[in-house]
Write an enzyme that holds these catalytic residues in place. Structure first.
Site, PDB file in Angstrom:
ATOM      1  N   GLY A   1       0.821  -1.198   0.000  1.00 38.55           N
ATOM      2  CA  GLY A   1       0.000   0.000   0.000  1.00 38.55           C
ATOM      3  C   GLY A   1       0.861   1.256   0.000  1.00 38.55           C
TER       4      GLY A   1
ATOM      5  N   GLY B   1       0.945   5.499   1.551  1.00 35.98           N
ATOM      6  CA  GLY B   1       0.371   6.450   2.493  1.00 35.98           C
ATOM      7  C   GLY B   1       0.816   7.863   2.189  1.00 35.98           C
ATOM      8  N   SER B   2       0.636   8.735   3.166  1.00 32.66           N
ATOM      9  CA  SER B   2       0.938  10.148   2.967  1.00 32.66           C
ATOM     10  C   SER B   2       2.413  10.388   2.702  1.00 32.66           C
ATOM     11  CB  SER B   2       0.511  10.944   4.211  1.00 32.66           C
ATOM     12  OG  SER B   2      -0.860  10.786   4.470  1.00 32.66           O
ATOM     13  N   PHE B   3       3.269   9.584   3.335  1.00 29.08           N
ATOM     14  CA  PHE B   3       4.696   9.876   3.269  1.00 29.08           C
ATOM     15  C   PHE B   3       5.527   8.801   2.576  1.00 29.08           C
ATOM     16  CE2 PHE B   3       3.465  12.244   7.238  1.00 29.08           C
ATOM     17  CZ  PHE B   3       3.528  13.494   6.649  1.00 29.08           C
ATOM     18  N   GLY B   4       4.889   7.814   1.949  1.00 35.30           N
ATOM     19  CA  GLY B   4       5.682   6.807   1.269  1.00 35.30           C
ATOM     20  C   GLY B   4       4.901   5.552   0.954  1.00 35.30           C
TER      21      GLY B   4
ATOM     22  N   VAL C   1       4.678   1.022   1.202  1.00 38.49           N
ATOM     23  CA  VAL C   1       4.938  -0.112   2.083  1.00 38.49           C
ATOM     24  C   VAL C   1       5.018  -1.379   1.234  1.00 38.49           C
ATOM     25  CG1 VAL C   1       4.115  -1.440   4.051  1.00 38.49           C
ATOM     26  CG2 VAL C   1       3.703   1.017   3.963  1.00 38.49           C
TER      27      VAL C   1
ATOM     28  N   LYS D   1       8.766  -0.049   5.107  1.00 39.10           N
ATOM     29  CA  LYS D   1       8.106   1.237   4.899  1.00 39.10           C
ATOM     30  C   LYS D   1       9.137   2.218   4.350  1.00 39.10           C
ATOM     31  CE  LYS D   1       5.400   4.769   7.333  1.00 39.10           C
ATOM     32  NZ  LYS D   1       4.818   5.138   8.648  1.00 39.10           N
TER      33      LYS D   1
ATOM     34  N   ASP E   1      -2.910   9.367  15.358  1.00 36.35           N
ATOM     35  CA  ASP E   1      -3.470   8.963  14.060  1.00 36.35           C
ATOM     36  C   ASP E   1      -4.042   7.551  14.108  1.00 36.35           C
ATOM     37  OD1 ASP E   1      -4.133   9.427  11.401  1.00 36.35           O
ATOM     38  OD2 ASP E   1      -2.238   8.645  10.629  1.00 36.35           O
TER      39      ASP E   1
END
Length: 551
Positions: free
Chosen positions: A288, A290-293, A295, A312, A422
């Site tokens: 998947g 996300g906001s910063f990178g 996985v 990650k 979060d």
């Protein structure tokens, strides 16, 4: 959070008494599963001696429950079933009993670095849940069982440094999840089966020092060891192999460094090692983004130990990504809890183009995120094909209790209290026992860092006060937990189209209590609904806890 944990546990104990799962738990304390116990005793009977009088098998007797025996790990959900048998490096002599095939819940079998001999029993093909098979550095003889292909969940197979003969079964090519297959230092002969070329997940293939011939199946970007086979060739001209040196060659160890952000000494893995572990960060290994990178899943093979991991990788071009990496390192440096994801290692280096590269490596969670179990995929999300997407009410309670325990630990039992900031279903990961592990500390704050400025709010989950620059506090996580709890037991996302303006998820639940409570019971709870009064009492209590968290 401590009070919430107690309340949820009381609900769980009250409700679970109605169902079979409670009886299963009681059974585990009253003797457990006889099949697994007898299988273990049969395995012990074939072990003739412990070299050097280590006597490691002495605990295998009727004075203790077999789940407490040395090297035995049992499932926490099915506590009387053996899931891991680890007897590596115990100086054991003997043969492997055919009764190994009766341990039908076994996921990992680690017998490496002993003196086991005779054939590998074909009954090993009965282990349909087996993921890791380590029989290396023994004296096993005979051929590789053809029915090993029945172990269709295998990810790692290591038969190296034995006395195996015969051919490599073509059925190995049916193990679609296989990522590492090691066969170095045996006496295996014949052609390498072309079917190995069908293994799209295969990242490591060790064939050195055998009597193999022919061509290696033409698959690109694999780590392949073929030295010591004079009639074995590397396939076609365009095959991109990384041919390893012989196992006798020296091997580069991970460098032990001290990262200022982690405070403690930690083993740092290299960029090259992560490149190999993830098959060059292939799309097939992408879990998947996300906001910063992004996985990735992979197999990290360091110091002769293969381990399933999640990598990650931070996109350092994104504003705040580097700060998120540091925040996650700081938050995770001293925390240890069974309901928090475990960090294995870290990479802070440069890639082959000279660009900064930062990544965190975590233990792999077989069952993905809670989000995947609560909601059907949308858009480009893909179904995970290895687990049924259905959670009973009791399982949801267990997961919620685990999350609450993790938050209680972060808030009240760390040397410096940590606020997660979060919490949401995609940040709750589930292992093979569906035990919850809170992850993603990229937005975490210590209570000494009180400002919430710069926190990227997740719509629907974050407390409204953070949007106004209020101080970070434990109450923010409690709010997140309340929304998570309501989502888990109603099946509604806080971002569903039915919500907006002043009408939100907790208002929806609050209005439905108590008269329309049955309307909130999802199809997941049909089995439990046969005892409707306990269902109502249980759900009503859970919903009231959730509402109290967000009000």
């Amino acid at each position: 959070m401590g009070v919430l944990v107690v309340k949820l546990i009381l609900i769980y104990l009250l409700f679970s008494a109605v169902f079979d799962c409670c009886w299963s738990s009681l059974q585990s304390g009253l003797g457990g599963n006889a099949t697994d116990r007898l299988a273990l005793l049969a395995i012990k009977a074939q072990i003739k001696q412990d070299l050097h009088n280590y006597n490691v098998m002495s605990s295998w007797n009727d004075s203790t429950h077999f789940c407490m025996w040395h090297g035995v790990t049992c499932s926490r959900r099915h506590r009387q079933r053996v899931t891991n048998l680890d007897l590596q490096s115990q100086n054991l002599v003997g043969k492997l009993s055919p009764n190994i095939g009766n341990l039908s819940f076994l996921r990992e079998l680690s017998l490496q670095n002993n003196s086991f001999s005779h054939e590998i029993p074909p009954q090993i093909g009965n282990l349909r849940r087996l993921q890791v098979l380590r029989l290396d550095v023994n004296s096993f003889s005979g051929s590789i069982p053809h029915n090993i292909s029945y172990c269709f969940n295998l990810v790692v197979v290591n038969f190296s440094r034995n006395k195996l003969v015969g051919k490599i079964p073509s059925e190995i090519g049916l193990l679609s999840k296989l990522q590492k297959f090691a066969l170095e230092y045996n006496n295996v002969t014949g052609q390498v089966p072309p079917s190995l070329g069908n293994l799209s997940s295969l990242q490591g293939l060790g064939l050195s020092v055998n009597n193999l011939m022919g061509n290696i199946p033409d698959k690109k970007r694999k780590e392949i060891s073929i030295t010591g086979n004079t009639r074995l060739y590397g396939g076609s001209a365009n095959l991109q192999l990384q041919v390893q040196c012989s196992p006798k060659c020296s091997r580069k160890k991970r460098k032990e460094i001290s990262l200022s952000t982690l405070g403690n000494t930690i083993l740092q893995v290299s960029y090259d090692a992560l490149l190999k572990a993830t098959n060059r960060f292939s799309e097939a290994n992408l879990i998947g983004a996300g906001s910063f990178g992004s996985v990735y899943k992979g197999v990290l093979d360091e110091d002769d130990k293969a381990q399933l991991v999640v990598v990650k990788v931070f996109n350092l071009l994104r504003h705040g990504a580097s700060r998120s990496f540091i925040a996650e390192c700081e938050a995770l440096r001293n925390i240890r809890h069974r309901n928090l994801v475990k960090i294995i290692t870290v990479c802070s280096s440069v890639d082959f183009h000279g660009n900064d590269f930062k990544a965190l490596v975590y233990e792999f969670m077989d069952n993905g995120s809670l989000k995947e179990w609560l909601h059907l995929p949308t858009g480009t999300e893909e179904l995970r094909d290895h687990a049924p997407k259905k959670l009973s009410l009791v399982q949801r309670l267990e997961i919620a209790i685990g999350v609450a325990c993790a938050l209680d630990y972060l808030h009240n039992h760390c040397e410096t209290p940590v606020v997660h900031c979060d919490l949401k279903p995609s940040n709750v990961l589930l292992d093979n026992e569906l035990t919850s592990h809170v992850s993603d500390f990229g937005l975490a704050r210590f209570l000494s860092q009180t400002s919430s400025v710069g926190i990227r709010r997740t719509v629907g989950y974050a407390t409204p006060e953070y949007g106004m620059g209020s101080e970070v506090s434990r109450n923010g996580d409690v709010y997140n937990f309340g929304i998570l709890l309501l989502e888990m037991f109603t099946g509604n996302r806080p971002t569903d189209n039915m919500f907006g303006d002043s009408f939100n998820l907790h208002n929806f639940v609050k209005m439905a209590l108590p008269g329309e409570l049955l309307r909130l019971q999802m199809h997941h709870f049909f089995k439990e609904a046969r005892t409707r009064i306990p269902i109502n009492v249980c759900l009503s209590s859970i919903f009231r806890i959730g509402i109290a968290c967000v009000c």
